[in-house]
Each structure stands twice: as C-alpha cells, then as structure tokens.
Design a protein around this motif. Sequence first.
Motif, mmCIF file in Angstrom:
data_model
loop_
_atom_site.group_PDB
_atom_site.id
_atom_site.type_symbol
_atom_site.label_atom_id
_atom_site.label_comp_id
_atom_site.label_asym_id
_atom_site.label_seq_id
_atom_site.Cartn_x
_atom_site.Cartn_y
_atom_site.Cartn_z
ATOM 1 N N GLY A 1 -23.683 8.194 -6.182
ATOM 2 C CA GLY A 1 -24.899 9.035 -6.637
ATOM 3 C C GLY A 1 -24.420 10.505 -6.687
ATOM 4 O O GLY A 1 -23.977 11.228 -7.503
ATOM 5 N N ARG A 2 -22.857 11.002 -5.890
ATOM 6 C CA ARG A 2 -22.830 12.768 -5.681
ATOM 7 C C ARG A 2 -22.278 12.840 -7.371
ATOM 8 O O ARG A 2 -21.940 13.271 -7.893
ATOM 9 C CB ARG A 2 -21.518 12.706 -4.891
ATOM 10 C CG ARG A 2 -22.251 12.528 -3.314
ATOM 11 C CD ARG A 2 -21.275 13.196 -2.509
ATOM 12 N NE ARG A 2 -21.970 13.419 -1.243
ATOM 13 C CZ ARG A 2 -21.578 12.373 0.438
ATOM 14 N NH1 ARG A 2 -21.434 11.775 -0.145
ATOM 15 N NH2 ARG A 2 -22.403 12.815 1.556
ATOM 16 N N GLU A 3 -21.601 11.539 -7.229
ATOM 17 C CA GLU A 3 -20.676 10.850 -9.117
ATOM 18 C C GLU A 3 -21.574 12.150 -10.336
ATOM 19 O O GLU A 3 -21.471 11.554 -10.921
ATOM 20 C CB GLU A 3 -19.717 10.284 -8.875
ATOM 21 C CG GLU A 3 -18.926 10.088 -10.258
ATOM 22 C CD GLU A 3 -17.977 10.991 -10.678
ATOM 23 O OE1 GLU A 3 -18.167 10.851 -11.974
ATOM 24 O OE2 GLU A 3 -17.447 11.895 -9.827
ATOM 25 N N LEU A 4 -22.644 10.883 -9.937
ATOM 26 C CA LEU A 4 -23.658 10.855 -10.795
ATOM 27 C C LEU A 4 -24.688 12.274 -10.894
ATOM 28 O O LEU A 4 -24.459 13.051 -12.214
ATOM 29 C CB LEU A 4 -24.622 9.906 -11.026
ATOM 30 C CG LEU A 4 -26.073 9.787 -12.213
ATOM 31 C CD1 LEU A 4 -25.420 9.172 -13.530
ATOM 32 C CD2 LEU A 4 -27.414 8.866 -11.524
ATOM 33 N N ALA A 5 -24.889 12.660 -9.746
ATOM 34 C CA ALA A 5 -24.786 14.082 -9.975
ATOM 35 C C ALA A 5 -24.033 15.677 -10.317
ATOM 36 O O ALA A 5 -24.482 16.362 -11.317
ATOM 37 C CB ALA A 5 -25.942 14.584 -8.329
ATOM 38 N N ARG A 6 -22.932 15.073 -10.719
ATOM 39 C CA ARG A 6 -21.792 16.006 -10.566
ATOM 40 C C ARG A 6 -21.455 15.842 -12.391
ATOM 41 O O ARG A 6 -21.620 16.682 -12.728
ATOM 42 C CB ARG A 6 -20.462 15.412 -9.969
ATOM 43 C CG ARG A 6 -19.524 16.833 -10.302
ATOM 44 C CD ARG A 6 -18.154 15.844 -9.804
ATOM 45 N NE ARG A 6 -17.793 14.659 -10.920
ATOM 46 C CZ ARG A 6 -17.147 14.765 -11.688
ATOM 47 N NH1 ARG A 6 -17.154 15.698 -13.076
ATOM 48 N NH2 ARG A 6 -16.864 13.636 -12.620
ATOM 49 N N GLN A 7 -21.744 14.862 -12.508
ATOM 50 C CA GLN A 7 -21.863 14.518 -14.097
ATOM 51 C C GLN A 7 -23.053 15.268 -14.433
ATOM 52 O O GLN A 7 -23.112 15.555 -16.423
ATOM 53 C CB GLN A 7 -21.913 12.737 -14.131
ATOM 54 C CG GLN A 7 -20.192 12.412 -14.201
ATOM 55 C CD GLN A 7 -20.600 10.614 -14.381
ATOM 56 O OE1 GLN A 7 -21.597 9.906 -14.703
ATOM 57 N NE2 GLN A 7 -19.351 9.731 -13.876
ATOM 58 N N ARG A 8 -23.546 14.789 -14.083
ATOM 59 C CA ARG A 8 -25.667 15.709 -15.025
ATOM 60 C C ARG A 8 -25.409 16.997 -14.366
ATOM 61 O O ARG A 8 -26.577 17.995 -15.144
ATOM 62 C CB ARG A 8 -26.537 14.594 -14.367
ATOM 63 C CG ARG A 8 -26.567 13.595 -14.445
ATOM 64 C CD ARG A 8 -26.902 12.968 -15.638
ATOM 65 N NE ARG A 8 -27.420 11.884 -16.312
ATOM 66 C CZ ARG A 8 -27.857 11.368 -16.183
ATOM 67 N NH1 ARG A 8 -28.918 11.337 -15.630
ATOM 68 N NH2 ARG A 8 -28.337 9.640 -16.364
ATOM 69 N N GLY A 9 -24.242 17.946 -13.496
ATOM 70 C CA GLY A 9 -24.584 19.144 -13.041
ATOM 71 C C GLY A 9 -25.720 19.074 -12.174
ATOM 72 O O GLY A 9 -26.256 20.618 -12.631
#
Length: 199
Positions: free
Chosen positions: A72-80
Amino acid sequence: MDDREWDARYAAAPGLVWTAEPNRFVVEELADLPPGRALDLAAGEGRNAVWLAERGWDVTAVDFSAVAVDRGRELARQRGVPVRWQVADVTAYAPPAGGFDLVLIAYLHLPEPDLAAVLSRAREAVRPGGTVFVVGHDVANLSGGTGGPQDPAVLLTPEAVVAGLDGLRIHRAETARRPVAVDGGTVDALDTVVAATRP
C-alpha cells in the motif's frame, strides 16, 4: 487466516493480489462525499485508501499484514498521495471516538462476534454527519455467486451489518451484484453493501 498466512499470500504474489483500482461500490457510494478524515479498516494493499487520498481525503489505513501495508505504501508513492499506514489487527485496534468523517470496511470477513466488535468501534469512530460504509462477500454468494470465502460463518448479510451499526441512519442495505470476469465471460458475485451516517 492470520497475519502470517496473509503475509505469505501477499509475498507469494508477483504483483498486487487485488487490483490497484478501488472497489466499484466504494466509488459508487463515496465519490461525491466531501473529503475529510477517513479510516480504512483492513485496508489490504491500499487500493481504496489510495483512491480516497487521490480525492483529497486525509486517510489512515490499517491492516494486520505488514506485507500488504508495504505494498500500500508503494502504491501511494507511485500515485503521489499521502496515506497514514498502520500495521494492526482491526479486531483489537481502537480508533479515536468521533475522529473520522468516514470509516470504510471492505471485504473484512470475521466470525460474528469479532465482526460485531469491529462494527461497534467503527460506529463510535465516526463523527456526527460522518459515514460508515461496509462492503463484503454476502452469504448468498455461496449458492448464487462466485469467489470469496466459502465459510458461511464469516460471510456478511445486510441485516447483520445493520445490527452492528445500531444508532446510525441507514441509507443503503442490500445484497448487490458485482460482475466478475471469469474464463472470457462475466458472472456475478453477490456482495453485502451497507452505507450509514451518524445523526
């Protein structure tokens, strides 16, 4: 399944176990709400939490799988987008009373006493005017739908969810059809969908 089993399931998948797109009922019910503070309980890999954050919500996402939270952290990072992530078991997690404008519970399947306790804490966590939204596999899915857990003891019904949200104003409580692509065709899964607000 416990947190170790979920960690193993997430870790074994080469990508996201679930899609990165939000649940269709989450979009349907929550897209027009004005952003505020949101709590996503049993957030998994964060697809709904990240979608809410993209819409301007201040989101706290809680799940007992550390692997899912990392994804989830990575998905949020990718989406900014910023999301507050917390590794915790929602059956023991106690959010602050009246601390949120929205509490979301999507596809959390627990035995009835555990689910009732989570619903009670969700009800207390939402402030006046706020929304509790619950979606998950309906018990009718066993005979009339596809996918999901096959244990009736952990499947939802609109009636059971409504009973756990006593004191809230119920706006929607139904068993809804969700099309699922299977073998080049489409079949329906049956989901419990409940939306309620605190007066």
